[in-house]
Design a protein around this motif. Structure first.
Motif, PDB file in Angstrom:
ATOM      1  N   VAL A  90      38.273  40.658  39.663  1.00 24.87           N
ATOM      2  CA  VAL A  90      39.341  41.028  40.598  1.00 24.87           C
ATOM      3  C   VAL A  90      38.744  41.436  41.943  1.00 24.87           C
ATOM      4  O   VAL A  90      39.088  40.888  42.997  1.00 24.87           O
ATOM      5  N   GLY A  91      37.836  42.409  41.910  1.00 23.02           N
ATOM      6  CA  GLY A  91      37.237  42.865  43.151  1.00 23.02           C
ATOM      7  C   GLY A  91      36.307  41.847  43.770  1.00 23.02           C
ATOM      8  O   GLY A  91      36.314  41.633  44.988  1.00 23.02           O
ATOM      9  N   GLN A  92      35.504  41.168  42.934  1.00 18.70           N
ATOM     10  CA  GLN A  92      34.531  40.220  43.460  1.00 18.70           C
ATOM     11  C   GLN A  92      35.203  39.001  44.076  1.00 18.70           C
ATOM     12  O   GLN A  92      34.754  38.494  45.113  1.00 18.70           O
ATOM     13  N   SER A  93      36.283  38.525  43.476  1.00 14.73           N
ATOM     14  CA  SER A  93      36.959  37.355  44.046  1.00 14.73           C
ATOM     15  C   SER A  93      37.665  37.711  45.347  1.00 14.73           C
ATOM     16  O   SER A  93      37.763  36.871  46.251  1.00 14.73           O
ATOM     17  N   THR A  94      38.151  38.942  45.464  1.00  9.50           N
ATOM     18  CA  THR A  94      38.743  39.380  46.730  1.00  9.50           C
ATOM     19  C   THR A  94      37.692  39.386  47.831  1.00  9.50           C
ATOM     20  O   THR A  94      37.903  38.851  48.928  1.00  9.50           O
ATOM     21  N   ALA A  95      36.545  39.981  47.535  1.00 10.54           N
ATOM     22  CA  ALA A  95      35.455  40.010  48.511  1.00 10.54           C
ATOM     23  C   ALA A  95      34.970  38.600  48.831  1.00 10.54           C
ATOM     24  O   ALA A  95      34.680  38.278  49.994  1.00 10.54           O
ATOM     25  N   ALA A  96      34.889  37.738  47.814  1.00  8.71           N
ATOM     26  CA  ALA A  96      34.415  36.372  48.033  1.00  8.71           C
ATOM     27  C   ALA A  96      35.378  35.588  48.914  1.00  8.71           C
ATOM     28  O   ALA A  96      34.952  34.857  49.815  1.00  8.71           O
ATOM     29  N   ALA A  97      36.677  35.716  48.655  1.00 13.40           N
ATOM     30  CA  ALA A  97      37.659  34.976  49.436  1.00 13.40           C
ATOM     31  C   ALA A  97      37.591  35.361  50.913  1.00 13.40           C
ATOM     32  O   ALA A  97      37.583  34.500  51.801  1.00 13.40           O
ATOM     33  N   VAL A  98      37.522  36.662  51.170  1.00  9.05           N
ATOM     34  CA  VAL A  98      37.472  37.132  52.553  1.00  9.05           C
ATOM     35  C   VAL A  98      36.156  36.730  53.219  1.00  9.05           C
ATOM     36  O   VAL A  98      36.142  36.227  54.353  1.00  9.05           O
ATOM     37  N   SER A  99      35.054  36.928  52.525  1.00 11.07           N
ATOM     38  CA  SER A  99      33.735  36.625  53.093  1.00 11.07           C
ATOM     39  C   SER A  99      33.570  35.132  53.343  1.00 11.07           C
ATOM     40  O   SER A  99      33.049  34.716  54.385  1.00 11.07           O
ATOM     41  N   LEU A 100      33.997  34.315  52.381  1.00 15.44           N
ATOM     42  CA  LEU A 100      33.821  32.876  52.536  1.00 15.44           C
ATOM     43  C   LEU A 100      34.744  32.299  53.595  1.00 15.44           C
ATOM     44  O   LEU A 100      34.382  31.339  54.283  1.00 15.44           O
ATOM     45  N   SER A 101      35.937  32.859  53.724  1.00 14.45           N
ATOM     46  CA  SER A 101      36.822  32.361  54.789  1.00 14.45           C
ATOM     47  C   SER A 101      36.206  32.634  56.155  1.00 14.45           C
ATOM     48  O   SER A 101      36.285  31.799  57.067  1.00 14.45           O
ATOM     49  N   ALA A 102      35.568  33.797  56.296  1.00 15.75           N
ATOM     50  CA  ALA A 102      34.892  34.114  57.555  1.00 15.75           C
ATOM     51  C   ALA A 102      33.667  33.225  57.757  1.00 15.75           C
ATOM     52  O   ALA A 102      33.411  32.743  58.864  1.00 15.75           O
ATOM     53  N   ALA A 103      32.908  32.992  56.689  1.00 15.75           N
ATOM     54  CA  ALA A 103      31.720  32.156  56.797  1.00 15.75           C
ATOM     55  C   ALA A 103      32.074  30.706  57.084  1.00 15.75           C
ATOM     56  O   ALA A 103      31.270  29.968  57.675  1.00 15.75           O
ATOM     57  N   SER A 104      33.271  30.280  56.676  1.00  9.79           N
ATOM     58  CA  SER A 104      33.701  28.898  56.882  1.00  9.79           C
ATOM     59  C   SER A 104      34.303  28.670  58.261  1.00  9.79           C
ATOM     60  O   SER A 104      34.510  27.511  58.651  1.00  9.79           O
TER      61      SER A 104
END
Length: 379
Positions: free
Chosen positions: A253-267
Motif C-alpha cells: 500500500v505505502g510502497q506503491s503510493t510512493a512508487a506511483a508518485v516518484s515514477l510519474s515525476a521521473a517520467s
C-alpha cells in the motif's frame, strides 16, 4: 514484504515449531533461528528508517546525524548477516539449498532483495547530505545494490507465483506477500536513480523497467493479498503467534503510493507536458485511493497485533514485520504530501515515522536481548 510449516520460520511467520491453536496460550520461550534470510527484515526496517529520517530532516541537524547512524547500522546488519549466512552455508552443506526448497523459508528470500534495495536507497539519500559522498560514490553503490536486489526480487516474485499456480504451499498467510512485493520496492528506488542517468536511452530504459516492476508487483500483490485476507477474514483467523505478519500487506500500500508518485515525476522529462500533467494526476489519484483503502487494513493489523501482544507471544525475527511496512506508509504519505502540497499528508507521514522509530527500537532491543541470551545459553 509463509505457509505454516514447522521446519523453520519465515520473517513474518514467527514460529519455529507448529503454532498452537488460537485458544491455547502462546509460549514465551522459543529458540531463535540461525543467521539466514529470515533475519533480513531487520535490514529492510533499518534501511527505510535511515531514508525517512533523512527525508524529514530538513534543517534539523540531529535528524541528519541520526540518519547517518542508522545507515551505518543498516550496513552493519546487511554485511554481518550476509557473512554469517555464508559461513553457515560453508560449514553446513545443504543449508543454501534448504533455504530455497523449504516452503517455510523460501518467501524469506524476498526480504533479502528488499534489504539490498532499502540499504542502497538509504546510502543514496544519506551520504551526499552528510557530506560523505566523496568517500564512496553513493550512486554507484545504490546502482549495484538496486541491480542485485531487483534481479533477486524478480526471481522471487515470478518463482513464487509459479509455485502458487502449481499448488499453493499450505494455508494462505500474509507472508506470501514477501516474495511478490520486492519489484514494487525496485520501482520506488529505481525512480531515485533516474536523474543520475544520461538523458535518452538509459533513462528511458530504467523508467520502463521500473514501471514494469510496479505493474508486476501490483498485479501479483493484489491477487495474493486478496486470497490471504479472504482466508483470514472468512475462513480461519490469523494465529496470534504470527500476528506481526498482518502488517506485510501494508507494505505494498505505502510502497506503491510512493512508487506511483516518484515514477510519474521521473517520467515527466520523457513525456509531453500534457502527458506529464496527466501522469501526475493519475499518480496522485492512485495514491489517495490506495492510502484510503489501506486505512482499514492497518486497523485490522493493529487490532490483531495488540491482541497477540496481550497473549504474550514470543519474540522472533518475524516481529521485524512491524518496521518496513510502517515505513512504506510513512514514505507514501510523505511523497504524496510533497506532490500535492498537502500539510495533512506530511503530518501523516511524520506520524508513521514516529511509529516506525518506536517499532524499530522495540525490535532492535529485543533482537539484541534474545541474541545475548542465546550466546549465554550456548556458552
Amino acid at each position: 514484504m509463509t505457509a505454516h510449516v514447522s521446519t523453520s520460520p519465515a520473517p513474518a511467520t514467527p514460529a519455529t515449531t507448529a503454532t498452537p491453536p488460537a485458544t491455547t496460550p502462546v509460549t514465551t520461550t522459543r529458540s531463535l533461528p540461525p543467521p539466514g534470510p529470515v533475519w533480513y527484515p531487520a535490514v529492510m526496517g533499518t534501511g527505510i528508517l535511515a531514508t525517512l529520517l533523512q527525508a524529514h530532516a530538513g534543517g534539523a541537524r540531529p535528524l541528519h546525524d541520526a540518519a547517518l547512524v542508522v545507515l551505518v547500522l543498516g550496513w552493519t546488519a546487511l554485511v554481518g548477516l550476509t557473512a554469517a549466512f555464508a559461513v553457515r552455508c560453508a560449514r553446513q552443506p545443504g543449508t543454501l539449498r534448504a533455504s530455497v526448497t523449504d516452503l517455510a523459508t523460501l518467501p524469506s528470500w524476498g526480504t533479502v532483495s528488499m534489504g539490498l534495495l532499502a540499504v542502497g536507497a538509504a546510502t543514496l539519500a544519506v551520504l551526499p547530505a552528510a557530506g560523505l559522498g566523496s568517500l564512496v560514490d553513493p550512486v554507484v553503490v545504490d546502482a549495484v545494490l538496486w541491480t542485485a536486489g531487483t534481479l533477486l526480487g524478480l526471481v522471487t516474485a515470478l518463482g513464487f507465483a509459479a509455485l502458487l499456480v502449481r499448488g499453493h504451499p499450505g494455508p494462505p498467510s500474509p507472508a506470501w506477500g514477501l516474495p511478490v512485493v520486492p519489484p514494487m520496492v525496485s520501482a520506488t528506488t529505481g525512480a531515485s536513480l533516474v536523474p543520475y542517468l544520461g538523458a535518452g536511452g538509459p533513462r528511458l530504459l530504467l523508467v520502463l523497467l521500473a514501471w514494469t516492476c510496479f505493474a508486476l508487483a501490483l498485479v501479483l500483490g493484489s491477487l495474493v493479498f486478496a486470497v490471504v485476507y479472504h482466508h483470514h477474514w472468512r475462513v480461519s483467523p490469523l494465529d496470534p503467534a504470527v500476528a506481526p505478519s498482518a502488517w506485510i500487506p501494508l507494505g505494498i500500500v505505502g510502497q506503491s503510493t510512493a512508487a506511483a508518485v516518484s515514477l510519474s515525476a521521473a517520467s515527466a522529462g520523457l513525456l509531453t507536458s500534457e502527458a506529464a500533467v496527466l501522469a501526475h494526476r493519475v499518480a496522485v489519484g492512485y495514491g489517495l485511493v490506495t492510502l484510503t483503502v489501506g486505512a482499514p487494513l492497518a486497523s485490522w493489523a493493529l487490532v490483531v497485533t495488540v491482541r497477540a501482544f496481550a497473549a504474550h507471544i514470543a519474540f522472533t525475527p518475524g516481529w521485524w514485520a512491524l518496521t518496513f511496512p510502517v515505513g512504506t506508509l510513512s514514505l507514501g504519505a510523505h511523497q504524496l504530501g510533497r506532490a500535492t502540497g498537502s500539510p495533512a499528508l506530511e503530518v501523516v507521514g511524520a506520524g508513521f515515522l514516529v511509529v516506525l522509530c518506536g517499532t524499530w527500537t522495540l525490535c532492535a532491543t529485543l533482537s539484541l536481548r534474545a541474541l545475548g541470551a542465546s550466546v549465554r545459553t550456548a556458552g
